[in-house]
Design an enzyme around this catalytic site. Structure first.
Site, PDB file in Angstrom:
ATOM      1  CE  LYS A 111     -20.011 -10.393  55.682  1.00 56.73           C
ATOM      2  NZ  LYS A 111     -20.110  -9.470  54.564  1.00 56.73           N
ATOM      3  CE  LYS A 184     -14.528 -14.902  51.394  1.00 60.78           C
ATOM      4  NZ  LYS A 184     -15.714 -14.109  51.025  1.00 60.78           N
ATOM      5  CE  LYS A 187     -12.687  -5.685  50.966  1.00 58.79           C
ATOM      6  NZ  LYS A 187     -14.019  -5.715  50.423  1.00 58.79           N
TER       7      LYS A 187
HETATM    8  P1  TYM Z   1     -16.611  -7.654  48.450  1.00 59.38           P
HETATM    9  O1  TYM Z   1     -16.310  -6.207  48.648  1.00 59.38           O
HETATM   10  O2  TYM Z   1     -16.712  -8.537  49.638  1.00 59.38           O
HETATM   11  O3  TYM Z   1     -15.520  -8.276  47.499  1.00 59.38           O
HETATM   12  C1  TYM Z   1     -15.191  -7.642  46.260  1.00 59.38           C
HETATM   13  C2  TYM Z   1     -14.891  -8.691  45.204  1.00 59.38           C
HETATM   14  O4  TYM Z   1     -13.819  -9.521  45.629  1.00 59.38           O
HETATM   15  C3  TYM Z   1     -14.179 -10.900  45.536  1.00 59.38           C
HETATM   16  N1  TYM Z   1     -13.482 -11.647  46.627  1.00 59.38           N
HETATM   17  C4  TYM Z   1     -12.660 -12.690  46.414  1.00 59.38           C
HETATM   18  N2  TYM Z   1     -12.272 -13.333  45.274  1.00 59.38           N
HETATM   19  C5  TYM Z   1     -11.390 -14.358  45.393  1.00 59.38           C
HETATM   20  N3  TYM Z   1     -10.887 -14.771  46.590  1.00 59.38           N
HETATM   21  C6  TYM Z   1     -11.227 -14.159  47.748  1.00 59.38           C
HETATM   22  N4  TYM Z   1     -10.691 -14.547  48.916  1.00 59.38           N
HETATM   23  C7  TYM Z   1     -12.166 -13.072  47.701  1.00 59.38           C
HETATM   24  N5  TYM Z   1     -12.728 -12.261  48.637  1.00 59.38           N
HETATM   25  C8  TYM Z   1     -13.533 -11.393  47.964  1.00 59.38           C
HETATM   26  C9  TYM Z   1     -15.694 -10.901  45.698  1.00 59.38           C
HETATM   27  O5  TYM Z   1     -16.260 -12.052  45.129  1.00 59.38           O
HETATM   28  C10 TYM Z   1     -16.074  -9.639  44.953  1.00 59.38           C
HETATM   29  O6  TYM Z   1     -16.172  -9.889  43.552  1.00 59.38           O
HETATM   30  N6  TYM Z   1     -21.555  -7.829  47.493  1.00 59.38           N
HETATM   31  C11 TYM Z   1     -20.237  -7.582  46.901  1.00 59.38           C
HETATM   32  C12 TYM Z   1     -20.132  -6.197  46.292  1.00 59.38           C
HETATM   33  C13 TYM Z   1     -21.203  -5.831  45.347  1.00 59.38           C
HETATM   34  C14 TYM Z   1     -21.308  -6.162  43.974  1.00 59.38           C
HETATM   35  C15 TYM Z   1     -22.494  -5.537  43.503  1.00 59.38           C
HETATM   36  C16 TYM Z   1     -20.537  -6.954  43.125  1.00 59.38           C
HETATM   37  C17 TYM Z   1     -22.265  -5.031  45.644  1.00 59.38           C
HETATM   38  N7  TYM Z   1     -23.032  -4.851  44.537  1.00 59.38           N
HETATM   39  C18 TYM Z   1     -22.899  -5.675  42.174  1.00 59.38           C
HETATM   40  C19 TYM Z   1     -20.952  -7.069  41.791  1.00 59.38           C
HETATM   41  C20 TYM Z   1     -22.121  -6.441  41.338  1.00 59.38           C
HETATM   42  C21 TYM Z   1     -19.184  -7.694  47.981  1.00 59.38           C
HETATM   43  O7  TYM Z   1     -19.448  -7.581  49.140  1.00 59.38           O
HETATM   44  O8  TYM Z   1     -17.918  -7.837  47.514  1.00 59.38           O
END
Ligand code: TYM
Length: 277
Positions: A111, A184, A187
């Site tokens: 990023k 992947k 978003k």
């Molecule tokens: P975020 O918002 O980017 O994504 C949310 C969840 O979706 C999963 N994910 C995917 N899984 C499979 N294939 C994909 N293409 C794909 N894209 C996203 C991510 O692995 C995630 O589980 N940092 C985290 C949010 C967070 C969090 C936490 C998670 C903040 N604090 C504490 C667990 C515990 C994030 O940006 O996820």
């Protein structure tokens, strides 16, 4: 009872990768664990954002959790910024987190490279420390996430004395883009054609599947490295239909793309319908 925590950022649209990699797994686990599912709005401000839009996306994300089947009578569903202790613990942990570890985080590298050092806030670097706080604050036992969060979880383990383990689903941990089976589903990808959003209309789903990338091999198969799109679409179909891998192989191995595309389109529309109404 053991405890699980997880969250999704309220940025843009929640897509199939978020669902299959994380939210769907929460639902599968929620009866066996004490659960906390938050909307991580503070993580979402690490990249440029608009206040009104963030407020709306935060509410929409909560609605999506419930629509996907999170049981609000059992789970704690809340907005990260409403519980001030997340940020307080983050400050304490950040004193223990070497900058070198944070510099090595792949998501930070990707990023910040894209935006350039002068354009990214320090919060993008310290983002994983906030995530570690989200997890450690509640002394979580497991953290159901997709594969892209594994490195952040490892950092959390290093930062803590106790050891939460990532709960990554065996299938769905990495849902790939519809337009490139090697990236992947994301978003932030510029083209909306690359992802199925959970609130996409029937027509949009049909159109995206119609236009998604395929190949010209005969038949359909999992796990052929030369056919990443084929593997991804079969995996999505497997998860959405609730069938086993073997059942999907039996059903689809002799299909052509046209037949399979109408099958997966119908399955997606059916599966997402209850979430959308
Ligand atoms: P975020 O918002 O980017 O994504 C949310 C969840 O979706 C999963 N994910 C995917 N899984 C499979 N294939 C994909 N293409 C794909 N894209 C996203 C991510 O692995 C995630 O589980 N940092 C985290 C949010 C967070 C969090 C936490 C998670 C903040 N604090 C504490 C667990 C515990 C994030 O940006 O996820």
């Amino acid at each position: 009872r053991k405890r699980i925590v997880s969250g999704v950022q309220p940025t843009g649209s929640i897509h199939l990768g978020n669902y299959l990699g994380a939210i769907k797994n929460w639902i599968a686990l929620q009866n066996a664990y004490e659960t906390l599912f938050f909307i991580v709005d503070l993580h979402a401000i690490t990249l440029p954002y608009e206040t009104q839009q963030l407020a709306k996306a935060t509410r929409d994300t909560a609605a999506i959790y419930l629509a996907c089947g999170v049981d609000s009578s059992q789970a704690s569903v809340f907005v990260q910024s409403h519980v001030h202790a997340h940020v307080e613990l983050m400050w304490l942990l950040s004193a223990a987190a070497p900058i070198g570890w944070l510099n090595r985080m792949i998501q930070f590298k990707e990023k910040s490279l894209k935006a350039g050092d002068e354009n990214v806030g320090v919060a993008l670097l310290t983002y994983p420390v906030l995530m570690a706080s989200d997890i450690l604050l509640y002394q979580s036992d497991f953290v159901p996430v997709g594969e892209d969060q594994k490195q952040h979880l490892e950092l959390t383990r290093e930062l803590a004395q106790r050891v939460p383990e990532p709960l990554i689903p065996p299938a769905g941990a990495r849902i790939m883009s519809l337009t490139d089976g090697l990236s992947k589903m994301s978003k932030s990808a510029p083209s909306d054609q690359s992802r199925i959003n959970l609130l996409d209309s029937k027509d949009a789903i049909a159109n995206k599947i119609k236009r998604c990338k395929t190949d010209s091999f005969p038949g359909l198969e999992f796990d052929n490295p030369e056919r990443p799109e084929c593997n991804n679409l079969l995996s999505i179909y497997q998860l959405i239909s609730g069938k086993t891998k073997e059942e999907v192989i039996q059903e689809c191995q002799d299909m052509n793309w046209g037949t399979f595309k109408s099958l997966i389109t119908d399955a997606l529309i059916d599966h997402l319908h209850p979430i959308q109404v």
